[in-house]
Scaffold this active site. Structure first.
Site, PDB file in Angstrom:
ATOM      1  N   ASP A  95     -60.975  69.974  26.663  1.00  0.00           N
ATOM      2  CA  ASP A  95     -60.622  68.520  26.399  1.00  0.00           C
ATOM      3  C   ASP A  95     -59.353  68.639  25.752  1.00  0.00           C
ATOM      4  O   ASP A  95     -58.661  67.380  25.710  1.00  0.00           O
ATOM      5  CB  ASP A  95     -61.403  67.567  25.848  1.00  0.00           C
ATOM      6  CG  ASP A  95     -62.116  67.951  24.763  1.00  0.00           C
ATOM      7  OD1 ASP A  95     -61.780  69.108  24.065  1.00  0.00           O
ATOM      8  OD2 ASP A  95     -62.925  67.303  24.234  1.00  0.00           O
TER       9      ASP A  95
ATOM     10  N   LYS B 291     -60.911  63.226  27.153  1.00  0.00           N
ATOM     11  CA  LYS B 291     -59.500  63.591  27.056  1.00  0.00           C
ATOM     12  C   LYS B 291     -59.524  64.853  28.121  1.00  0.00           C
ATOM     13  O   LYS B 291     -60.747  65.430  28.160  1.00  0.00           O
ATOM     14  CB  LYS B 291     -59.043  64.053  25.736  1.00  0.00           C
ATOM     15  CG  LYS B 291     -59.896  64.861  24.796  1.00  0.00           C
ATOM     16  CD  LYS B 291     -59.574  64.981  23.416  1.00  0.00           C
ATOM     17  CE  LYS B 291     -60.371  65.826  22.473  1.00  0.00           C
ATOM     18  NZ  LYS B 291     -61.424  65.282  21.790  1.00  0.00           N
TER      19      LYS B 291
HETATM   20  C1  VG1 Z   1     -61.701  65.677  15.435  1.00  0.00           C
HETATM   21  C2  VG1 Z   1     -60.576  64.844  15.953  1.00  0.00           C
HETATM   22  C3  VG1 Z   1     -60.570  63.717  16.664  1.00  0.00           C
HETATM   23  C4  VG1 Z   1     -61.261  64.224  18.079  1.00  0.00           C
HETATM   24  C5  VG1 Z   1     -62.526  64.985  17.484  1.00  0.00           C
HETATM   25  C6  VG1 Z   1     -63.261  65.604  18.684  1.00  0.00           C
HETATM   26  O1  VG1 Z   1     -62.466  64.587  14.960  1.00  0.00           O
HETATM   27  O2  VG1 Z   1     -59.747  64.358  14.862  1.00  0.00           O
HETATM   28  O3  VG1 Z   1     -59.394  62.965  17.063  1.00  0.00           O
HETATM   29  O4  VG1 Z   1     -61.761  63.275  18.749  1.00  0.00           O
HETATM   30  O5  VG1 Z   1     -62.418  66.150  16.853  1.00  0.00           O
HETATM   31  O6  VG1 Z   1     -62.575  66.602  19.527  1.00  0.00           O
HETATM   32  P1  VG1 Z   1     -62.698  64.907  13.328  1.00  0.00           P
HETATM   33  O7  VG1 Z   1     -63.811  63.686  13.011  1.00  0.00           O
HETATM   34  O8  VG1 Z   1     -63.041  66.133  12.889  1.00  0.00           O
HETATM   35  O9  VG1 Z   1     -61.351  64.416  12.595  1.00  0.00           O
HETATM   36  V1  VG1 Z   1     -63.267  67.779  20.425  1.00  0.00           V
HETATM   37  O10 VG1 Z   1     -62.023  68.448  20.971  1.00  0.00           O
HETATM   38  O11 VG1 Z   1     -64.130  68.649  19.462  1.00  0.00           O
HETATM   39  O12 VG1 Z   1     -64.167  67.016  21.214  1.00  0.00           O
HETATM   40 CO    CO Z   2     -62.718  69.872  22.655  1.00  0.00          CO
END
Ligand code: VG1
Ligand code: CO
Length: 543
Positions: free
Chosen positions: A283, A378
């Site tokens: 994604d 995404k």
């Molecule tokens: C992180 C990113 C966030 C994204 C999430 C999942 O979260 O900052 O923008 O949507 O990962 O991405 P956090 O809470 O660690 O900041 V994925 O590619 O892991 O589904």
């Molecule tokens: Co991901």
């Protein structure tokens, strides 16, 4: 073969974070019934699931095979009507979203910890998606957590030991049809409907050279089929294209830190026209051009600005959204094009309602996530194809496109500094401290700039009315810079503090991001007293 009800004891830590339930692999692997409990808790809060269709797959990381069988057993134990499984258990996150929508499924389970490293000492996770194809919204994840804490039984069907998840076709398990599908086909067809594949094919035929790094995640088979087979990119364009349980020991996260080799080859040495990489579950995306790195914030702004170049978006974009810490580059495009504009908390689940209602068509996050209303996740390869479309339509280089964008709109220099494995109490203490002093901080001066606004970001979904508070602290300074800070909701060890730094300007457009943001970074460290509180002098990861 039969369906059994098994007595279990609840866990109190099955709280989904920014994107699914994410823990050390060994927690999933070693705690009895850990997978079954979670899956049952999800089904219990979804209402009547008998007869419903679910989509199931993952990025092939360590423990995914076993988790897949155990998830399937609980789905069949609850007499769901059909489970659509990606062959060999593989399915990218955006492809699951696509299939949920196409097949009108009730939801999906994605066995992945996304960009987190895998393996027995790495991370595992389960993402839960709902009928619109998107991540479970906050209201549902709260109920899942509550249900998991009181769960005392789950239903399970015994799987035949010879169940072959590599062979396409249907098998019946009690009341459930298990349908093993090619995970790539529907998704590739969908992308072919959005972009001008003939134009991109001509680009490759003309000698355009690119590399795609799948980082041994799930996108390898997708990229091979789409780029090399459908679009005619030369064999070998896709690198590290075989999914591996431990991602070859890599961190499957496409950014400047974890893709250093590719960045060196394309940005520093200029040896290819274009390059891209995706994360473990497909994604996220990183876009590189000869001599240039495209920040995800800029990428989103450019796609929104030039959406008319892609057949699937021509004349169709009316609204856009970005997550709160993402730079304001998108805002300027929205204003120029008179698009409706929304600012949401971090996490894709907050875009779902806006996309469903047709209020936005494109959206994205600074964390290498870009997407649109074609699915409800995404979508890494979608972003890669969108850039190929822009390059094919304009005949320009990535650098030329980006420079022209900055000349028109000005530039938002952006960078994120992560401090990992912090003491969770100290990290929570920092946020609580600052939160208590927001009003007092306004008007103070930090490294030559006055802090003009300090706020604790809260959000009310304009459609559901659902409210979430404390999504991050934001500081705006009088030199047109911003600092945002929040704690990660996807980490599995200690706390991760994310400092998002940005500054806007119209001059010296080619200045280096590190140089422009150095004073902003110093200000952020001072404001957070990083060294005193955490004993750290600098970030672990800079993206
Ligand atoms: C992180 C990113 C966030 C994204 C999430 C999942 O979260 O900052 O923008 O949507 O990962 O991405 P956090 O809470 O660690 O900041 V994925 O590619 O892991 O589904
Ligand atoms: Co991901």
């Amino acid at each position: 073969m039969a369906i059994r009800t098994v007595a279990t004891t609840p866990y109190d830590d099955q709280k989904p974070g920014t994107s699914g339930l994410r823990k050390k692999t060994r927690i999933f692997a070693e705690r009895p019934h850990y997978v079954e409990n979670f899956v049952q808790a999800v089904l219990d809060v979804m209402g009547e699931v008998r007869g419903a269709t679910f989509v199931l797959g993952g990025d092939g990381r360590h423990f995914a095979d076993e988790a897949l069988r155990r998830t399937l057993a609980v789905l069949a134990g609850n007499r769901v009507g059909r489970v659509i499984v990606g062959a060999r258990g593989l399915f990218s996150t955006p492809a699951v979203s696509c299939v949920i929508r196409r097949r009108r499924a009730r939801g999906g389970f994605l066995l992945t910890a996304s960009h987190n490293p895998g393996g027995p000492d790495g991370d595992f996770g389960i993402k839960v998606n709902v009928a619109n194809g998107g991540p479970a919204p906050e209201s549902l994840t709260r109920r899942i957590h509550a249900r998991s804490r009181e769960l005392r039984r789950y239903h399970v069907a015994d799987l035949p030991p010879d169940l072959d998840l590599a062979r396409l076709g249907e098998v019946r398990l009690e009341a459930t049809v298990v349908e093993v599908v090619d995970p790539v086909a529907d998704y590739a067809d969908m992308l072919e409907g959005l972009f001008d594949f003939a134009a991109i094919r001509r680009l490759f035929a003309g000698g355009f050279r690119m590399a795609f790094d799948a980082l041994h995640g799930v996108t390898g088979p997708y990229a091979r089929h789409i780029l090399e087979e459908r679009l005619g990119a030369p064999a070998g364009t896709v690198r590290r294209g075989d999914p591996r349980p431990d991602f070859g020991g890599l961190h499957p996260d496409p950014n400047l830190t974890w893709c250093r080799g590719l960045v060196q080859e394309v940005v520093a040495e200029g040896r290819l026209d274009f390059a891209a990489a995706c994360d473990g579950d497909g994604d996220r995306n990183m876009i590189l051009g000869r001599g240039i790195f495209v920040s995800p914030c800029d990428s989103l702004a450019v796609l929104a600005d030039r959406a008319d170049d892609a057949p699937g978006y021509r004349g169709r974009v009316r609204g856009v959204a970005r997550s709160m810490p993402t730079s304001r580059a998108l805002d300027r495009v929205a204003q120029a094009h008179r698009f409706a504009f929304f600012e949401t908390p971090t996490g894709w689940k907050f875009f779902g309602d806006l996309l469903d209602a047709g209020l936005i068509q494109l959206c994205g996050e600074e964390s290498f996530g870009t997407g649109s209303d074609h699915v409800r996740e995404k979508d890494g390869l979608w972003a890669v194809l969108f850039w190929l479309q822009l390059l094919a339509a304009s005949g320009e280089s990535v650098a030329a496109i980006l420079h022209r964008h900055w000349q028109r709109y000005g530039r938002d220099w952006f960078s994120r500094h992560d401090y990992e494995r912090l003491d969770p109490e100290a990290a929570a203490g920092l946020l609580a401290d600052l939160r208590g002093r927001l009003a007092a901080l306004e008007g103070t001066v930090w490294h030559g700039a006055r802090l003009v606004q300090a706020e604790d970001f809260a959000y009310r979904d304009p459609l559901s009315g659902e409210e979430v508070a404390h999504q991050g602290l934001r500081f705006r300074f009088d030199d047109d810079s911003r600092i945002t800070l929040r704690l990660s909701g996807t980490g599995t060890e200690g706390a991760t503090l994310r400092l998002y730094l940005e500054r806007y300007g119209r001059e010296g457009l080619m200045r280096d991001v590190g140089e422009v943001l150095a004073p902003v970074a110093a200000r952020a460290r001072a404001l957070c007293e990083i060294e005193r509180r955490f004993g750290r002098r600098g970030p672990d990861v800079v993206t």
